[in-house]
Design a protein around this motif. Structure first.
Motif, PDB file in Angstrom:
ATOM      1  N   PHE A  75       0.967  -1.284  -0.026  1.00 42.08           N
ATOM      2  CA  PHE A  75      -0.298  -0.319  -0.191  1.00 42.08           C
ATOM      3  C   PHE A  75       0.895   1.898  -0.667  1.00 42.08           C
ATOM      4  O   PHE A  75       1.738   1.751   0.857  1.00 42.08           O
ATOM      5  CB  PHE A  75      -0.783   0.408   1.093  1.00 42.08           C
ATOM      6  CG  PHE A  75      -1.396  -1.420   1.536  1.00 42.08           C
ATOM      7  CD1 PHE A  75      -3.124  -0.760   1.288  1.00 42.08           C
ATOM      8  CD2 PHE A  75      -1.458  -2.447   1.853  1.00 42.08           C
ATOM      9  CE1 PHE A  75      -4.083  -1.653   0.463  1.00 42.08           C
ATOM     10  CE2 PHE A  75      -2.660  -3.482   1.734  1.00 42.08           C
ATOM     11  CZ  PHE A  75      -4.121  -2.613   0.948  1.00 42.08           C
ATOM     12  N   LYS A  77       0.996   5.657  -0.432  1.00 41.20           N
ATOM     13  CA  LYS A  77      -0.630   7.119  -0.617  1.00 41.20           C
ATOM     14  C   LYS A  77       0.297   7.874  -1.600  1.00 41.20           C
ATOM     15  O   LYS A  77       1.382   7.810  -1.546  1.00 41.20           O
ATOM     16  CB  LYS A  77      -0.780   7.306   1.088  1.00 41.20           C
ATOM     17  CG  LYS A  77      -0.915   8.712   1.368  1.00 41.20           C
ATOM     18  CD  LYS A  77      -1.255   9.469   2.032  1.00 41.20           C
ATOM     19  CE  LYS A  77      -2.022  10.965   2.314  1.00 41.20           C
ATOM     20  NZ  LYS A  77      -1.978  11.309   3.975  1.00 41.20           N
ATOM     21  N   TYR A 113      -5.110   6.405  -2.532  1.00 41.38           N
ATOM     22  CA  TYR A 113      -4.163   5.163  -2.597  1.00 41.38           C
ATOM     23  C   TYR A 113      -3.676   4.377  -3.982  1.00 41.38           C
ATOM     24  O   TYR A 113      -4.842   3.806  -4.950  1.00 41.38           O
ATOM     25  CB  TYR A 113      -4.697   3.859  -1.643  1.00 41.38           C
ATOM     26  CG  TYR A 113      -5.135   4.718   0.180  1.00 41.38           C
ATOM     27  CD1 TYR A 113      -4.124   4.043   0.420  1.00 41.38           C
ATOM     28  CD2 TYR A 113      -6.305   4.713  -0.001  1.00 41.38           C
ATOM     29  CE1 TYR A 113      -4.104   4.777   2.295  1.00 41.38           C
ATOM     30  CE2 TYR A 113      -6.305   5.277   1.380  1.00 41.38           C
ATOM     31  CZ  TYR A 113      -5.626   4.729   2.052  1.00 41.38           C
ATOM     32  OH  TYR A 113      -5.720   5.366   3.431  1.00 41.38           O
ATOM     33  N   THR A 129      -5.632   1.639  -8.639  1.00 43.55           N
ATOM     34  CA  THR A 129      -5.790   2.508  -7.433  1.00 43.55           C
ATOM     35  C   THR A 129      -7.016   2.268  -6.556  1.00 43.55           C
ATOM     36  O   THR A 129      -7.631   1.921  -7.563  1.00 43.55           O
ATOM     37  CB  THR A 129      -5.507   4.149  -8.023  1.00 43.55           C
ATOM     38  OG1 THR A 129      -6.518   4.825  -9.229  1.00 43.55           O
ATOM     39  CG2 THR A 129      -3.950   4.071  -8.394  1.00 43.55           C
TER      40      THR A 129
END
Length: 135
Positions: A75, A77, A113, A129
């Motif tokens: 993951f 950001k 994300y 995403t």
């Protein structure tokens, strides 16, 4: 002219399987849940979650068996310029013969994300995403 047409047609027929394979390539889906047949339910790229967070199901579908014993979801950001900041990794134990599998992940923060999927830590499978917003 006939020779050129034959050459073009044979080239097309040679590359056709590659086009078909990419059309049914591996894919990561974000959804509310997953059916018993491995179909996404409530498929979406945007989720509105309450302040306490919510689970989002992540379904990975493959055109052939995964040929791995573990898959990692990595993951990140992403900011408005698409710069990525690593957040965490979640491992999923899988069987080598599986062509689809899923995991519920609890999201607690709003963000854009990007999730990368790797088999046995090194083999890239796919990425996708998702946007998470607070209600």
């Amino acid at each position: 002219m006939k020779k050129a047409l034959k050459f073009a047609l044979s080239g097309f027929l040679f590359f056709m399987p590659f086009f078909i394979e990419s059309a049914i390539a591996q894919r990561l889906y974000f959804c509310d849940s997953v059916s018993v047949n491995g179909d996404p339910v409530g498929l979406n790229q945007q989720f509105f979650i309450p302040q306490e967070g919510a689970n989002i199901a992540m379904l990975i579908k493959l055109p052939s068996p995964v040929e791995a014993t573990q898959v990692e979801l990595r993951f990140f950001k992403a900011d408005s310029l698409n710069n990525e900041m690593f957040l965490s990794t979640v491992a999923i134990d899988v069987q080598t013969s599986w062509t689809w599998f899923w995991k519920e992940i609890n999201f607690t923060l709003p963000a854009h994300y990007k999730v990368y999927v790797y088999a046995d830590k090194e083999r890239f499978i796919c990425s996708e995403t998702v946007d998470v917003y607070m209600r």
